[in-house]
Design a protein around this motif. Structure first.
Motif, mmCIF file in Angstrom:
data_model
loop_
_atom_site.group_PDB
_atom_site.id
_atom_site.type_symbol
_atom_site.label_atom_id
_atom_site.label_comp_id
_atom_site.label_asym_id
_atom_site.label_seq_id
_atom_site.Cartn_x
_atom_site.Cartn_y
_atom_site.Cartn_z
ATOM 1 N N LEU A 8 2.724 4.443 -5.971
ATOM 2 C CA LEU A 8 2.248 4.492 -4.582
ATOM 3 C C LEU A 8 2.791 3.316 -3.782
ATOM 4 C CD1 LEU A 8 -1.472 5.553 -5.058
ATOM 5 C CD2 LEU A 8 0.330 6.886 -3.961
ATOM 6 N N CYS A 9 2.742 2.125 -4.363
ATOM 7 C CA CYS A 9 3.250 0.938 -3.670
ATOM 8 C C CYS A 9 4.735 1.087 -3.361
ATOM 9 C CB CYS A 9 3.016 -0.309 -4.510
ATOM 10 S SG CYS A 9 1.330 -0.906 -4.498
ATOM 11 N N GLU A 10 5.507 1.535 -4.347
ATOM 12 C CA GLU A 10 6.947 1.718 -4.149
ATOM 13 C C GLU A 10 7.224 2.779 -3.096
ATOM 14 O OE1 GLU A 10 8.891 2.449 -7.877
ATOM 15 O OE2 GLU A 10 8.116 0.596 -8.748
ATOM 16 N N SER A 11 6.480 3.853 -3.138
ATOM 17 C CA SER A 11 6.658 4.933 -2.177
ATOM 18 C C SER A 11 6.364 4.454 -0.759
ATOM 19 C CB SER A 11 5.745 6.097 -2.558
ATOM 20 O OG SER A 11 5.865 7.143 -1.646
ATOM 21 N N LEU A 12 5.270 3.722 -0.586
ATOM 22 C CA LEU A 12 4.926 3.195 0.738
ATOM 23 C C LEU A 12 5.940 2.158 1.206
ATOM 24 C CD1 LEU A 12 1.073 3.067 0.319
ATOM 25 C CD2 LEU A 12 2.321 4.425 2.001
ATOM 26 N N ILE A 43 6.886 7.171 10.885
ATOM 27 C CA ILE A 43 6.859 8.216 9.870
ATOM 28 C C ILE A 43 5.381 8.441 9.552
ATOM 29 C CG2 ILE A 43 7.511 8.888 7.531
ATOM 30 C CD1 ILE A 43 9.940 6.983 7.846
ATOM 31 N N PRO A 44 4.783 9.502 10.105
ATOM 32 C CA PRO A 44 3.351 9.723 9.914
ATOM 33 C C PRO A 44 3.037 10.266 8.518
ATOM 34 C CG PRO A 44 4.280 11.511 11.191
ATOM 35 C CD PRO A 44 5.393 10.527 10.951
ATOM 36 N N PHE A 45 1.842 9.916 8.032
ATOM 37 C CA PHE A 45 1.413 10.398 6.725
ATOM 38 C C PHE A 45 -0.097 10.402 6.645
ATOM 39 C CE2 PHE A 45 1.913 5.836 6.403
ATOM 40 C CZ PHE A 45 0.801 5.414 5.692
ATOM 41 N N PHE A 46 -0.625 11.077 5.631
ATOM 42 C CA PHE A 46 -2.032 10.946 5.295
ATOM 43 C C PHE A 46 -2.138 10.591 3.831
ATOM 44 C CE2 PHE A 46 -1.636 15.677 5.229
ATOM 45 C CZ PHE A 46 -1.983 15.933 3.914
ATOM 46 N N LEU A 47 -3.295 10.084 3.455
ATOM 47 C CA LEU A 47 -3.542 9.623 2.090
ATOM 48 C C LEU A 47 -4.625 10.470 1.451
ATOM 49 C CD1 LEU A 47 -3.578 5.812 2.918
ATOM 50 C CD2 LEU A 47 -1.751 7.062 1.764
ATOM 51 N N LEU A 48 -4.391 10.856 0.224
ATOM 52 C CA LEU A 48 -5.353 11.625 -0.549
ATOM 53 C C LEU A 48 -6.077 10.663 -1.477
ATOM 54 C CD1 LEU A 48 -6.171 14.610 -0.863
ATOM 55 C CD2 LEU A 48 -4.607 14.720 -2.794
ATOM 56 N N THR A 49 -7.414 10.665 -1.450
ATOM 57 C CA THR A 49 -8.195 9.742 -2.270
ATOM 58 C C THR A 49 -8.331 10.254 -3.693
ATOM 59 O OG1 THR A 49 -10.342 10.740 -1.811
ATOM 60 C CG2 THR A 49 -9.550 9.072 -0.233
ATOM 61 N N LEU A 78 -1.344 -7.316 -4.227
ATOM 62 C CA LEU A 78 -2.755 -6.952 -4.134
ATOM 63 C C LEU A 78 -2.947 -5.434 -4.063
ATOM 64 C CD1 LEU A 78 -4.018 -9.728 -1.704
ATOM 65 C CD2 LEU A 78 -4.227 -9.635 -4.190
ATOM 66 N N CYS A 79 -1.852 -4.714 -4.008
ATOM 67 C CA CYS A 79 -1.879 -3.249 -3.976
ATOM 68 C C CYS A 79 -2.727 -2.732 -2.813
ATOM 69 C CB CYS A 79 -2.378 -2.696 -5.310
ATOM 70 S SG CYS A 79 -1.848 -1.012 -5.610
ATOM 71 N N ARG A 80 -2.362 -3.199 -1.609
ATOM 72 C CA ARG A 80 -3.031 -2.711 -0.405
ATOM 73 C C ARG A 80 -2.018 -2.551 0.713
ATOM 74 N NH1 ARG A 80 -6.869 -7.786 1.244
ATOM 75 N NH2 ARG A 80 -6.416 -8.511 -0.822
ATOM 76 N N LEU A 116 -5.198 0.477 -2.300
ATOM 77 C CA LEU A 116 -4.552 1.622 -2.931
ATOM 78 C C LEU A 116 -5.212 2.042 -4.237
ATOM 79 C CD1 LEU A 116 -0.804 0.873 -2.185
ATOM 80 C CD2 LEU A 116 -2.341 2.466 -1.034
ATOM 81 N N THR A 117 -6.157 1.250 -4.729
ATOM 82 C CA THR A 117 -6.855 1.633 -5.955
ATOM 83 C C THR A 117 -7.669 2.908 -5.753
ATOM 84 O OG1 THR A 117 -8.648 0.127 -5.352
ATOM 85 C CG2 THR A 117 -6.989 -0.707 -6.886
ATOM 86 N N SER A 118 -8.016 3.216 -4.506
ATOM 87 C CA SER A 118 -8.798 4.422 -4.227
ATOM 88 C C SER A 118 -7.927 5.593 -3.773
ATOM 89 C CB SER A 118 -9.842 4.119 -3.143
ATOM 90 O OG SER A 118 -9.190 3.794 -1.930
#
Length: 140
Positions: A8-12, A43-49, A78-80, A116-118
């Motif tokens: 997720l971090c790499e993708s973001l 680049i718009p996106f949404f996040l799935l929990t 910090l993965c955020r 990003l942990t959630s």
């Protein structure tokens, strides 16, 4: 950091790099050519929990809820991620939280930090949602 959170971090980070490229690329003869070609700097996106639902955040000042974001920065250690909220509108120009009804997104200045942990996944959206103008013509 677990493998999926690292992904997720790499993708973001890649999304952020692409946005920065669009914004910062200047041609000697054509100026901000990429912004002109793409038509937007977002680049718009949404996040799935982790619960399988779309992350939804509220803008307390403009008083709207949204599931759509623009990446502003990312802290890998910090993965955020820091995002700005994109306001979503339906065909009639009203705020909407229903993904099926969104026809336009509007960038706002509201910034939020997301752990990003959630988060389970990222879904990119069509950048054309930021360029659409809603025009309602009279029926008669």
């Amino acid at each position: 950091m677990s493998g999926s959170k690292q992904f997720l971090c790499e993708s973001l980070c890649e999304i952020k790099e692409l946005q920065d490229l669009i914004i910062n690329f200047h041609s000697k003869y054509y100026g901000q050519l990429l912004v002109k070609i793409v038509g937007t700097d977002t680049i718009p996106f949404f996040l799935l929990t982790n619960n399988g639902v779309h992350l939804s955040l509220i803008d307390p000042v403009q008083q709207f809820e949204t599931k759509y974001f623009r990446i502003e920065s990312i802290d890998r250690e910090l993965c955020r991620v820091t995002v700005s909220l994109l306001r979503s509108f339906d065909f009639e120009g009203n705020d909407t939280t229903s993904i099926a009804d969104v026809v336009r997104l509007e960038r706002t200045s509201t910034i939020k930090t997301v752990e990003l942990t959630s988060i389970l996944a990222i879904q990119l959206l069509n950048p054309n949602l930021l360029k659409r103008k809603i025009i309602i013509e009279p029926k008669w």
